[in-house]
Design a protein around this motif. Structure first.
Motif, PDB file in Angstrom:
ATOM      1  N   VAL A 249      -2.775   0.200   3.631  1.00 18.37           N
ATOM      2  CA  VAL A 249      -3.324  -1.045   4.181  1.00 18.37           C
ATOM      3  C   VAL A 249      -3.371  -0.966   5.714  1.00 18.37           C
ATOM      4  O   VAL A 249      -4.305  -1.483   6.354  1.00 18.37           O
ATOM      5  N   ALA A 250      -2.378  -0.295   6.299  1.00 15.26           N
ATOM      6  CA  ALA A 250      -2.340  -0.148   7.758  1.00 15.26           C
ATOM      7  C   ALA A 250      -3.292   0.935   8.256  1.00 15.26           C
ATOM      8  O   ALA A 250      -3.435   1.128   9.467  1.00 15.26           O
ATOM      9  N   PHE A 316      12.517   0.248   7.058  1.00 19.88           N
ATOM     10  CA  PHE A 316      11.248  -0.029   7.724  1.00 19.88           C
ATOM     11  C   PHE A 316      10.391  -1.025   6.955  1.00 19.88           C
ATOM     12  O   PHE A 316      10.484  -1.114   5.728  1.00 19.88           O
ATOM     13  N   PRO A 317       9.513  -1.736   7.652  1.00 19.72           N
ATOM     14  CA  PRO A 317       8.462  -2.487   6.965  1.00 19.72           C
ATOM     15  C   PRO A 317       7.507  -1.515   6.287  1.00 19.72           C
ATOM     16  O   PRO A 317       7.389  -0.351   6.718  1.00 19.72           O
ATOM     17  N   PRO A 318       6.802  -1.937   5.224  1.00 18.92           N
ATOM     18  CA  PRO A 318       5.983  -1.005   4.428  1.00 18.92           C
ATOM     19  C   PRO A 318       4.990  -0.179   5.228  1.00 18.92           C
ATOM     20  O   PRO A 318       4.814   1.010   4.957  1.00 18.92           O
ATOM     21  N   ALA A 319       4.333  -0.754   6.221  1.00 14.91           N
ATOM     22  CA  ALA A 319       3.323  -0.009   6.975  1.00 14.91           C
ATOM     23  C   ALA A 319       3.930   1.202   7.671  1.00 14.91           C
ATOM     24  O   ALA A 319       3.315   2.268   7.759  1.00 14.91           O
ATOM     25  N   MET A 323       4.292   5.916   6.380  1.00 17.83           N
ATOM     26  CA  MET A 323       4.033   7.017   7.311  1.00 17.83           C
ATOM     27  C   MET A 323       5.273   7.896   7.474  1.00 17.83           C
ATOM     28  O   MET A 323       5.187   9.125   7.464  1.00 17.83           O
ATOM     29  N   VAL A 324       6.432   7.266   7.629  1.00 11.08           N
ATOM     30  CA  VAL A 324       7.674   8.025   7.808  1.00 11.08           C
ATOM     31  C   VAL A 324       8.005   8.831   6.549  1.00 11.08           C
ATOM     32  O   VAL A 324       8.542   9.937   6.624  1.00 11.08           O
ATOM     33  N   LEU A 325       7.664   8.282   5.401  1.00 12.30           N
ATOM     34  CA  LEU A 325       8.017   8.909   4.134  1.00 12.30           C
ATOM     35  C   LEU A 325       7.084  10.054   3.745  1.00 12.30           C
ATOM     36  O   LEU A 325       7.456  10.902   2.927  1.00 12.30           O
ATOM     37  N   LEU A 326       5.883  10.118   4.319  1.00 14.29           N
ATOM     38  CA  LEU A 326       4.908  11.134   3.919  1.00 14.29           C
ATOM     39  C   LEU A 326       5.445  12.568   4.046  1.00 14.29           C
ATOM     40  O   LEU A 326       5.282  13.367   3.113  1.00 14.29           O
TER      41      LEU A 326
END
Length: 360
Positions: A249-250, A316-319, A323-326
């Protein structure tokens, strides 16, 4: 550790490996089948989750409901982990302090340093949160089930592997976010008191409850291992879906270019090389017995998405979490693909060594 002390844990979890392939005869057809598997069912589940989040991300008010479901799934995941882990086996495994200490220092020392260095090197090449994900991957503990399964396939010390992974995961729930907060260099990494409270509530509390309630729930979990395993995996997939939906979404696919994905692959390749190669070399330098050295390899080089996904969703917030989890998602899938042929090769070498050393 004498061979007979390894029997209880071998029977405890390793009747089947993560891909559902029998491990009874590592020299036979099962090992050949395992080596030919490109990805196990959990990898396929994670890939399907990423695709689903990419095309059908949860949005708006639905995201809040999904976040609540994700928190509940994470709670269930750690409750089941608490139910599974036998306390007396942890105590017995800790006695091999030389191996356990080496794994602990490698997982949280060497790999955290590698993640930190790579995050700085690629900070100007990758988006900031994606570079931060390299550090996030580095500070995570190792896997439990897959590390033990590959150790068994490679004919390593299975009991020590299960105990090592269990210990670093228990410690990692507290230590990983603290290391991340200490080493991270961007504002999104700030872990405040509220985040610490969420970690305690969603990760630590259910594990403690699982340990307390083992008497009532462990017989059911032991008699329904396949169901409990899929409950674990689905819980992780839900956390990944919610986190990655927020990233989609981000605009993650418009933010991250193709060349940046190539740079990310290079960074993760370096991390894999250091993780697996470094653990194997360190085991050799310490002159560990071959079985312990194999345990060091798989317990030191792998990283846990079972901790990574809930931790990212909690901090973290989902957005940002997506990214951090990728990098962790990519590392996790790559480590499973790498471990299969590596384990079968080590098993073959062990068999040849045993045949040469056995009396005629």
């Amino acid at each position: 550790m004498p061979p007979d002390s390894r029997a209880p844990l071998t029977q405890y979890v390793l009747r089947r490996n993560i891909a559902g392939v029998a491990l009874g005869d590592c020299n036979g057809q099962s090992a050949v089948m395992f080596a030919r598997i490109f990805a196990d069912r959990f990898v396929l589940l994670l890939l399907a989750t990423i695709l689903l989040a990419s095309f059908l991300p949860v949005r708006g008010s639905g995201a809040e409901v999904a976040q609540m479901i994700s928190s509940g799934a994470i709670f269930l995941l750690f409750f089941l982990n608490g139910v599974r882990l036998p306390r007396h086996e942890v105590i017995n495994g800790v006695r091999n302090w030389r191996l356990q200490g080496a794994i602990f220092l490698f997982v949280f020392g060497v790999m955290s340093a590698v993640g930190l260095i790579l995050s700085h090197i690629f900070d100007n090449i990758l988006p900031a949160t994606l570079a931060l994900g390299l550090l996030f991957t580095g500070i995570l503990p190792s896997t439990v089930q897959s590390a033990a399964a590959y150790t068994a396939l490679a004919k390593g010390n299975v009991a020590a592997s299960v105990v090592a992974a269990a210990l670093v995961n228990l410690i990692g729930v507290v230590l990983s976010p603290l290391l991340f907060a200490l080493l991270a260099h961007v504002g999104e990494a700030n872990i405040n008191g509220q985040a610490v409270g969420r970690i305690a509530l969603i990760l630590l509390l259910p594990f403690v409850l699982g340990q307390i309630m083992q008497r009532w729930f462990k017989p059911w979990v032991d008699s329904h291992k396949d169901l409990a395993t899929w409950m674990d995996r689905i819980s992780i997939a839900i956390a990944v879906y919610v986190a990655f939906s927020g990233a989609v979404v981000a605009g993650i696919w418009s933010i991250v270019r193709g060349d940046e994905l190539a740079w990310l692959a290079l960074a993760l390749s370096v991390m894999l090389l250091v993780g697996f190669g470094g653990a194997w070399v360190l085991g050799g330098m310490m002159k560990l017995p071959r079985g312990d050295r194999i345990t060091m390899l798989f317990s030191g080089g792998q990283k846990s998405i079972a901790i990574g996904a809930p931790l990212a969703a909690t901090i973290f917030p989902p957005a940002i979490a997506g990214m951090v989890l990728l990098p962790t998602l990519a590392y996790h899938m790559a480590q499973l693909i790498l471990s299969a042929p590596l384990a079968t090769h080590l098993a073959s070498e062990t068999s040849q060594h045993n045949n040469l050393s056995s009396p005629t």
